[in-house]
Motif scaffolding. Structure first.
Motif, PDB file in Angstrom:
ATOM      1  N   THR A  77       0.660  -1.109  -0.141  1.00 26.91           N
ATOM      2  CA  THR A  77       0.000   0.026  -0.046  1.00 26.91           C
ATOM      3  C   THR A  77       0.809   1.276   0.134  1.00 26.91           C
ATOM      4  O   THR A  77       0.399   2.588  -0.221  1.00 26.91           O
ATOM      5  CB  THR A  77      -0.871   0.048   1.202  1.00 26.91           C
ATOM      6  N   VAL A  78       2.166   1.066   0.435  1.00 28.75           N
ATOM      7  CA  VAL A  78       2.941   2.263   0.592  1.00 28.75           C
ATOM      8  C   VAL A  78       3.992   2.320  -0.505  1.00 28.75           C
ATOM      9  O   VAL A  78       4.638   3.573  -0.604  1.00 28.75           O
ATOM     10  CB  VAL A  78       3.624   2.531   1.868  1.00 28.75           C
ATOM     11  N   ILE A  79       4.204   1.333  -1.298  1.00 29.24           N
ATOM     12  CA  ILE A  79       5.078   1.477  -2.372  1.00 29.24           C
ATOM     13  C   ILE A  79       4.861   2.400  -3.599  1.00 29.24           C
ATOM     14  O   ILE A  79       5.637   3.141  -3.882  1.00 29.24           O
ATOM     15  CB  ILE A  79       5.268   0.257  -3.047  1.00 29.24           C
ATOM     16  N   GLY A  80       3.685   2.579  -3.848  1.00 28.70           N
ATOM     17  CA  GLY A  80       3.153   3.432  -5.074  1.00 28.70           C
ATOM     18  C   GLY A  80       3.296   4.913  -4.610  1.00 28.70           C
ATOM     19  O   GLY A  80       3.978   5.746  -5.328  1.00 28.70           O
ATOM     20  N   PRO A  81       2.832   5.483  -3.090  1.00 26.25           N
ATOM     21  CA  PRO A  81       3.112   6.658  -2.810  1.00 26.25           C
ATOM     22  C   PRO A  81       4.528   7.100  -2.948  1.00 26.25           C
ATOM     23  O   PRO A  81       5.102   8.057  -3.199  1.00 26.25           O
ATOM     24  CB  PRO A  81       2.440   6.804  -1.522  1.00 26.25           C
TER      25      PRO A  81
END
Length: 289
Positions: free
Chosen positions: A46-50
């Motif tokens: 969930t945090v890789i993209g941001p």
């Protein structure tokens, strides 16, 4: 200025006598994500993209876990720190911001303590550091029950064969306040922790804990943590990690995320990104579906 990140890709790299898979995305200064148990690199989905809008994200599987070599030994955190440094070397990065959770925390801590030139900023969450003072409240009733179960050679592997899914699900449910994790991540974790050798690799991290505790004690007796550091707690660790870090850290920021289970990236990714934005100095928000 945020940029459109390059797509996520998987790289196979050699490091410190093992091979592992590293998920990569984005471009710019490197950021290294170290997972724990019972996770793989996908705990960071969930945090890789941001993060990839601002950084080159590197998310490896830890030694013995996920798609990494089920090594016979080397599970102490000083050696795991060498694994992490070798990932940076293999991918041509002299240094990185380092974010770690659970079993990845002691390795990230020792990497920053012994090699501060390699860690620009450090974010540690939901773990304690050996027997350092400050976590007495967390350990008041003794260590978590599974620490001892996992530590006995061959026992947990023998008992759990055929029941891996039920066992791993207990941790995934408890670590997200009963919600469980999304189907894709759950499937990845169950696959990664199925079979005797996969379980042995996982429990080897626990069997190395006494060695790791001695390594941490020795390291802090001669070094202070000079890297700007953020401690993030939730349930059950809370502020215990920050309490351990305060006496030995030059620059410490503390966050405790309310209403959040142990697996912060999957339980409260919104709150985690707020804390990471503060630590890293960039705007971060959940990607829209």
């Amino acid at each position: 200025m945020p940029t459109a990140p390059t797509p996520l890709a998987l790289r196979r790299v050699r490091t410190n006598g093992i091979e592992t898979t590293v998920a990569t995305a984005g471009a710019g200064p490197a950021i290294l994500l170290l997972h724990g148990f019972p996770h793989t690199w996908q705990v960071w989905n969930t945090v890789i993209g941001p993060l990839a809008h601002h950084f080159r994200v590197l998310a490896p599987d830890l030694r013995g876990l996920g798609a990494a070599t089920r090594a016979a030994d080397g599970y102490d955190s000083a050696n795991l720190a060498l694994d992490a440094a070798g990932v940076l070397d293999a991918l041509g990065e002299p240094n990185a911001d380092v974010i770690a959770i659970d079993a990845g925390v002691p390795a990230a801590f020792l990497l920053a303590l012994h090699h501060p030139e390699r860690v620009r900023r450090l974010v540690l969450m939901e773990a304690t550091l050996g027997t350092l003072p400050g976590a007495e409240a967390f350990h008041a009733g003794g260590p978590p029950w599974w620490f001892g179960f996992h530590a006995v050679p061959d026992l947990a592997e023998t008992v759990l064969i055929g029941h891996e899914a039920e066992y791993i699900d207990w941790f995934l449910t408890a670590g997200t306040r009963g919600h469980g994790v999304p189907p894709n991540e759950r499937s990845a974790f169950l696959d990664a922790y199925s079979g005797r050798e996969s379980l042995r690799g996982a429990f080897s991290h626990y069997r190395a804990m006494p060695t790791t505790a001695h390594q941490i004690d020795a390291a802090v007796s001669t070094h202070r943590l000079t890297t700007p550091t953020t401690a993030i707690g939730a349930h059950p660790v809370g502020e215990s990690l920050a309490c351990q870090l305060r006496p030995i850290t030059n620059n410490l920021t503390e966050h405790v995320i309310p209403d959040c289970g142990h697996i912060i990236p999957l339980d409260r990714p919104d709150a985690l990104l707020e804390a990471l934005a503060d630590a890293l100095g960039v705007p971060l928000r959940l990607s829209t579906p």
